[in-house]
Design a protein around this motif. Structure first.
Motif, PDB file in Angstrom:
ATOM      1  N   GLY A  13     -60.697  18.080   6.708  1.00 18.60           N
ATOM      2  CA  GLY A  13     -61.146  16.722   6.440  1.00 18.60           C
ATOM      3  C   GLY A  13     -59.977  15.827   6.097  1.00 18.60           C
ATOM      4  N   THR A  14     -59.808  14.769   6.860  1.00 19.37           N
ATOM      5  CA  THR A  14     -58.683  13.858   6.659  1.00 19.37           C
ATOM      6  C   THR A  14     -59.149  12.585   5.955  1.00 19.37           C
ATOM      7  N   VAL A  15     -58.198  11.732   5.645  1.00 19.91           N
ATOM      8  CA  VAL A  15     -58.490  10.377   5.198  1.00 19.91           C
ATOM      9  C   VAL A  15     -57.545   9.481   5.986  1.00 19.91           C
ATOM     10  N   HIS A  16     -58.073   8.406   6.555  1.00 21.61           N
ATOM     11  CA  HIS A  16     -57.330   7.615   7.544  1.00 21.61           C
ATOM     12  C   HIS A  16     -56.381   6.624   6.860  1.00 21.61           C
ATOM     13  N   SER A  37     -69.702  -6.361   1.737  1.00 21.28           N
ATOM     14  CA  SER A  37     -69.400  -5.279   0.795  1.00 21.28           C
ATOM     15  C   SER A  37     -67.915  -5.203   0.461  1.00 21.28           C
ATOM     16  N   VAL A  38     -67.047  -5.547   1.419  1.00 22.74           N
ATOM     17  CA  VAL A  38     -65.614  -5.501   1.125  1.00 22.74           C
ATOM     18  C   VAL A  38     -65.117  -6.818   0.525  1.00 22.74           C
ATOM     19  N   LEU A  39     -65.690  -7.941   0.943  1.00 19.44           N
ATOM     20  CA  LEU A  39     -65.260  -9.219   0.394  1.00 19.44           C
ATOM     21  C   LEU A  39     -65.536  -9.314  -1.103  1.00 19.44           C
ATOM     22  N   ARG A  40     -66.634  -8.723  -1.561  1.00 16.70           N
ATOM     23  CA  ARG A  40     -66.998  -8.781  -2.975  1.00 16.70           C
ATOM     24  C   ARG A  40     -66.160  -7.837  -3.837  1.00 16.70           C
ATOM     25  N   GLN A  41     -65.315  -7.060  -3.216  1.00 15.31           N
ATOM     26  CA  GLN A  41     -64.483  -6.131  -3.979  1.00 15.31           C
ATOM     27  C   GLN A  41     -62.991  -6.431  -3.827  1.00 15.31           C
ATOM     28  N   LEU A  42     -62.678  -7.657  -3.427  1.00 10.55           N
ATOM     29  CA  LEU A  42     -61.276  -8.019  -3.207  1.00 10.55           C
ATOM     30  C   LEU A  42     -60.430  -7.844  -4.466  1.00 10.55           C
ATOM     31  N   ASP A  43     -60.991  -8.164  -5.626  1.00 19.13           N
ATOM     32  CA  ASP A  43     -60.224  -8.066  -6.865  1.00 19.13           C
ATOM     33  C   ASP A  43     -59.934  -6.619  -7.252  1.00 19.13           C
ATOM     34  N   GLU A  44     -60.763  -5.692  -6.770  1.00 14.55           N
ATOM     35  CA  GLU A  44     -60.595  -4.279  -7.142  1.00 14.55           C
ATOM     36  C   GLU A  44     -60.130  -3.425  -5.968  1.00 14.55           C
ATOM     37  N   VAL A  45     -59.719  -4.067  -4.864  1.00 12.01           N
ATOM     38  CA  VAL A  45     -59.463  -3.299  -3.651  1.00 12.01           C
ATOM     39  C   VAL A  45     -58.328  -2.288  -3.816  1.00 12.01           C
ATOM     40  N   GLU A  46     -57.262  -2.668  -4.526  1.00  9.73           N
ATOM     41  CA  GLU A  46     -56.149  -1.727  -4.711  1.00  9.73           C
ATOM     42  C   GLU A  46     -56.551  -0.597  -5.649  1.00  9.73           C
ATOM     43  N   VAL A  47     -57.274  -0.916  -6.709  1.00  6.99           N
ATOM     44  CA  VAL A  47     -57.745   0.107  -7.646  1.00  6.99           C
ATOM     45  C   VAL A  47     -58.721   1.051  -6.947  1.00  6.99           C
ATOM     46  N   GLY A  48     -59.622   0.486  -6.144  1.00  8.85           N
ATOM     47  CA  GLY A  48     -60.580   1.305  -5.423  1.00  8.85           C
ATOM     48  C   GLY A  48     -59.911   2.233  -4.432  1.00  8.85           C
ATOM     49  N   GLU A  97     -56.875   3.474  -4.707  1.00 14.82           N
ATOM     50  CA  GLU A  97     -56.241   4.540  -5.476  1.00 14.82           C
ATOM     51  C   GLU A  97     -57.281   5.559  -5.941  1.00 14.82           C
ATOM     52  N   THR A  98     -58.459   5.086  -6.312  1.00 15.88           N
ATOM     53  CA  THR A  98     -59.535   6.004  -6.689  1.00 15.88           C
ATOM     54  C   THR A  98     -59.894   6.912  -5.521  1.00 15.88           C
ATOM     55  N   LEU A  99     -59.992   6.333  -4.336  1.00 16.71           N
ATOM     56  CA  LEU A  99     -60.267   7.115  -3.127  1.00 16.71           C
ATOM     57  C   LEU A  99     -59.207   8.193  -2.919  1.00 16.71           C
ATOM     58  N   LEU A 100     -57.946   7.815  -3.053  1.00 21.39           N
ATOM     59  CA  LEU A 100     -56.860   8.777  -2.844  1.00 21.39           C
ATOM     60  C   LEU A 100     -56.899   9.894  -3.873  1.00 21.39           C
ATOM     61  N   LEU A 117     -57.214  13.787  -3.014  1.00 21.13           N
ATOM     62  CA  LEU A 117     -56.196  14.756  -3.436  1.00 21.13           C
ATOM     63  C   LEU A 117     -56.795  15.851  -4.316  1.00 21.13           C
ATOM     64  N   ALA A 118     -57.893  15.518  -5.008  1.00 18.67           N
ATOM     65  CA  ALA A 118     -58.604  16.509  -5.813  1.00 18.67           C
ATOM     66  C   ALA A 118     -59.609  17.295  -4.974  1.00 18.67           C
ATOM     67  N   ARG A 119     -59.696  16.968  -3.672  1.00 14.94           N
ATOM     68  CA  ARG A 119     -60.600  17.629  -2.719  1.00 14.94           C
ATOM     69  C   ARG A 119     -62.070  17.414  -3.079  1.00 14.94           C
ATOM     70  N   ASP A 120     -62.346  16.318  -3.767  1.00 12.77           N
ATOM     71  CA  ASP A 120     -63.711  15.997  -4.183  1.00 12.77           C
ATOM     72  C   ASP A 120     -64.346  15.086  -3.136  1.00 12.77           C
ATOM     73  N   ILE A 121     -64.807  15.672  -2.041  1.00 11.43           N
ATOM     74  CA  ILE A 121     -65.369  14.878  -0.953  1.00 11.43           C
ATOM     75  C   ILE A 121     -66.714  14.287  -1.360  1.00 11.43           C
ATOM     76  N   ASP A 122     -67.441  15.003  -2.180  1.00 10.92           N
ATOM     77  CA  ASP A 122     -68.703  14.462  -2.690  1.00 10.92           C
ATOM     78  C   ASP A 122     -68.451  13.178  -3.480  1.00 10.92           C
ATOM     79  N   GLY A 123     -67.358  13.167  -4.241  1.00 10.31           N
ATOM     80  CA  GLY A 123     -66.994  11.972  -4.985  1.00 10.31           C
ATOM     81  C   GLY A 123     -66.681  10.805  -4.069  1.00 10.31           C
ATOM     82  N   ILE A 124     -66.008  11.078  -2.949  1.00 11.41           N
ATOM     83  CA  ILE A 124     -65.708  10.029  -1.975  1.00 11.41           C
ATOM     84  C   ILE A 124     -66.991   9.510  -1.363  1.00 11.41           C
TER      85      ILE A 124
END
Length: 282
Positions: free
Chosen positions: A32-35, A181-192, A194-197, A201-208
């Motif tokens: 499983g990759t992340v693009h 959905s993405v426009l309403r998260q512009l202020d948190e886009v970088e934080v979000g 990093e959360t995804l990454l 990296l923790a291999r928590d695909i359910d979390g993603i």
């Protein structure tokens, strides 16, 4: 929302060994990759490098072609005389103007794009968009290049035409819901991002998976259900069918987006239902 995560199969782990008990061939692997282009992701774990190194063939969502970028540019623009402002309300247009400033893009130019194209554009933060613009390769593309360098045949499970058609066939209101959905998260886009990454990296695909649901449900709860059916479930069934020939020959390394792995209609559960034996490697 949390109830959706209950009993979701194969929600942890990114690398799985796939064996056919009735067929004495080399094991296959599904990764499983992340693009993204982030160096932490491109620095593959040893377990993945080892499995990839043994590959007889490498399968990806799509096989890179030189014509893909031109096809994408051809499909993303609205017809002459149209503007995305025809589809957006005043609040969404205000957020689009904010996105233009944040990403360093001329606002007038953005009005020529279809809503789904803008959703794709702003699904990644400005830092990631800048890396892609500078020529940095996403994980999947970097792995394809590596496979070719080592003489491993590369196959695609889908075509870019098929992927873009999923967006093209989406009704206008769905396209706008994705974009909203993405426009309403512009202020948190970088934080979000990093959360995804960190989840990856923790291999928590359910979390993603839960993060994706939360992000889209923030705009329209019906949008996620449509998105999952169209962009995950339907494609999972097609990809599993198309990888069968290679899996039966053994030695196949399959690299697809991590969100395709878990769930009742996830690739891993579908493979298990066909009789394959699955073992989590990493």
């Amino acid at each position: 929302m949390l109830a959706r995560a209950v009993d979701r199969p194969f929600g942890q782990g990114v690398l799985w060994k796939i064996e056919d008990p009735a067929n004495d061939v080399a094991p296959n692997y599904v990764f499983g990759t992340v693009h993204v282009t982030d160096r932490r992701v491109l620095n593959l774990p040893m377990e993945v490098k080892k499995a990839f190194g043994y590959a007889r063939v490498a399968l990806f969502e799509i096989k890179q072609r030189g014509s893909d970028a031109a096809l994408f540019r051809e499909l993303v623009l609205l017809e002459e005389g149209q503007s995305v402002s025809q589809y957006l309300n005043s609040d969404q247009l205000r957020l689009l103007s904010k996105a233009a400033e944040l990403y360093g893009i001329e606002e007038r130019a953005l009005h020529r794009f279809k809503p789904w194209a803008l959703y794709s554009m702003f699904s990644v933060p400005p830092s990631e968009a800048a890396r892609k613009k500078s020529g940095k390769k996403m994980l999947d593309n970097a792995m394809q290049t590596r496979a070719r360098d080592f003489g491993v045949p590369v196959f695609g499970l889908e075509t870019i035409e098929e992927q873009l058609a999923l967006f093209e066939e989406a009704p206008d209101n769905e396209q706008v819901a994705y974009l909203d959905s993405v426009l309403r998260q512009l202020d948190e886009v970088e934080v979000g991002f990093e959360t995804l990454l960190q989840l990856y990296l923790a291999r928590d695909i359910d979390g993603i998976f839960e993060l994706a649901i939360e992000n889209m449900d923030a705009a329209d709860s019906a949008a996620w259900d449509s998105f999952q059916e169209k962009f995950l479930d339907r494609r999972n069934l097609n990809m599993v069918d198309r990888m069968q020939e290679h899996l039966q020959e053994g030695g196949a390394f399959v690299a697809i987006g991590a969100l395709h792995l878990p769930g009742e209609l996830g690739v891993l559960n579908l493979l298990q239902s066909k009789g394959y034996r699955l073992t989590r490697v990493y």
